[in-house]
Enzyme design. Structure first.
Site, PDB file in Angstrom:
ATOM      1  N   CYS A  76     -35.119 -26.065   7.682  1.00 25.77           N
ATOM      2  CA  CYS A  76     -36.426 -26.548   8.129  1.00 25.77           C
ATOM      3  C   CYS A  76     -36.219 -27.312   9.426  1.00 25.77           C
ATOM      4  CB  CYS A  76     -37.082 -27.437   7.072  1.00 25.77           C
ATOM      5  SG  CYS A  76     -38.691 -28.098   7.591  1.00 25.77           S
ATOM      6  N   CYS A 224     -43.499 -23.905  12.054  1.00 25.25           N
ATOM      7  CA  CYS A 224     -42.302 -23.607  11.271  1.00 25.25           C
ATOM      8  C   CYS A 224     -41.167 -23.440  12.268  1.00 25.25           C
ATOM      9  CB  CYS A 224     -42.479 -22.343  10.430  1.00 25.25           C
ATOM     10  SG  CYS A 224     -40.989 -21.891   9.492  1.00 25.25           S
TER      11      CYS A 224
END
Length: 293
Positions: A76, A224
């Site tokens: 992430c 993202c």
């Protein structure tokens, strides 16, 4: 509440992040706690990043990542920028080495307040992404949504940035596609045994692209980071762009550089929202008094 740990609610370009400080404890954020936190409008998030004491000599911290549905995530990028900002504010350090299940990540806070994260080396082999069947060339694979003779989306590039990504290239505005409808179907397609992050991307210049992502285990997201990296390297790999690009997501813009040593460097901002204490077993939480004042 029972045993609690400190957390910060943050975001990276609108990618909603909870940073949980698990240092000095043997506790872990449970899937039940993640789902409970996501169910509260005040703490709704895309990923939880839990900072643990280091496991490997030479690293500063081990970071465990959970999606909003309680499943584990390998990477992430936007969340790592939030972790860096939180730790830099606490420790005064600006350069960190993290261990995740996807490997070792180096990150640093820059003079301009932005944060750069070395997201590692992308992988393109079908077994490494992974895919359920062999494809000799993963710049394009046979996958489509819609009628066979007039598919809405087709022939995505696929890559791993520690987690699996599929990038569908389009000529039209990325907002003209119903990603909320197609995303769940593609995320769970049998070709992706570990599911996948699904991105629709439009190249707007040799050094720029625009994209939206349906994130595995989280759904539609404003940003993202690993998907931005996967899209950038796939754009360069298919000859659409150069190796340094500005990637615009709904939450803003990231700078992605695919260096000559094949490492992918992502640079962007992080933003603190509020802090509190949370029970990592149940997700019960309370906001810090100074933040609520």
């Amino acid at each position: 509440m029972a045993a609690t740990v400190h957390f910060a609610k943050m975001n990276g370009l609108g990618n909603e992040i909870i940073v949980a400080d698990m240092r000095g404890t043997a506790l872990r954020v449970s899937p039940e706690a993640a789902r409970a936190l996501n169910g509260d409008p005040a703490t709704k998030f895309d990923q939880v990043l839990a900072i643990h004491d280091p496991k490997t000599p030479g690293t500063d911290y081990f970071v465990e990542i959970l999606n909003s549905d309680g499943s584990m995530a390998q990477a992430c990028g936007n969340g790592m920028r939030c972790v860096v900002q939180a730790l830099a504010a606490e420790t005064g350090k600006r350069l960190f080495t993290f261990e995740t299940v996807a490997g070792i990540l180096n990150a640093q806070e820059l003079d301009d307040g932005l944060t750069s994260v070395d997201m590692g080396i992308p992988r393109f082999g079908w077994q490494d992404i992974p895919l359920a069947e062999e494809f000799a060339d993963t710049r394009y694979i046979e996958l489509q949504i819609g009628p066979i003779d007039a598919p809405v989306l087709h022939s995505p590039s696929v890559a791993s940035m520690g987690n699996p990504h599929a990038i569908f290239w389009v000529d039209e505005d990325v907002w003209s596609y119903d990603l909320a409808r197609f995303g769940p179907l593609l995320e769970n397609h049998p070709i992706f045994p570990e599911r996948a992050n699904i991105t629709i991307a439009q190249v707007t210049a040799r050094d720029a692209l625009t994209m939206r992502t349906w994130e595995r285990g989280a759904g539609l997201t404003r940003a993202c980071g690993s998907a931005a990296c996967a899209a950038a390297v796939s754009a360069a790999r298919t000859g659409r762009t150069e190796r340094t690009v500005h990637v615009t997501v709904p939450g803003g813009t990231l700078l992605i550089e695919w260096r000559a040593d094949d490492h992918v460097i992502m640079t962007g901002p992080a933003e603190w929202e509020f802090s509190g204490q949370v029970d990592p077993a149940t997700g019960a939480w309370q906001r810090d008094a100074e933040a609520a004042a």
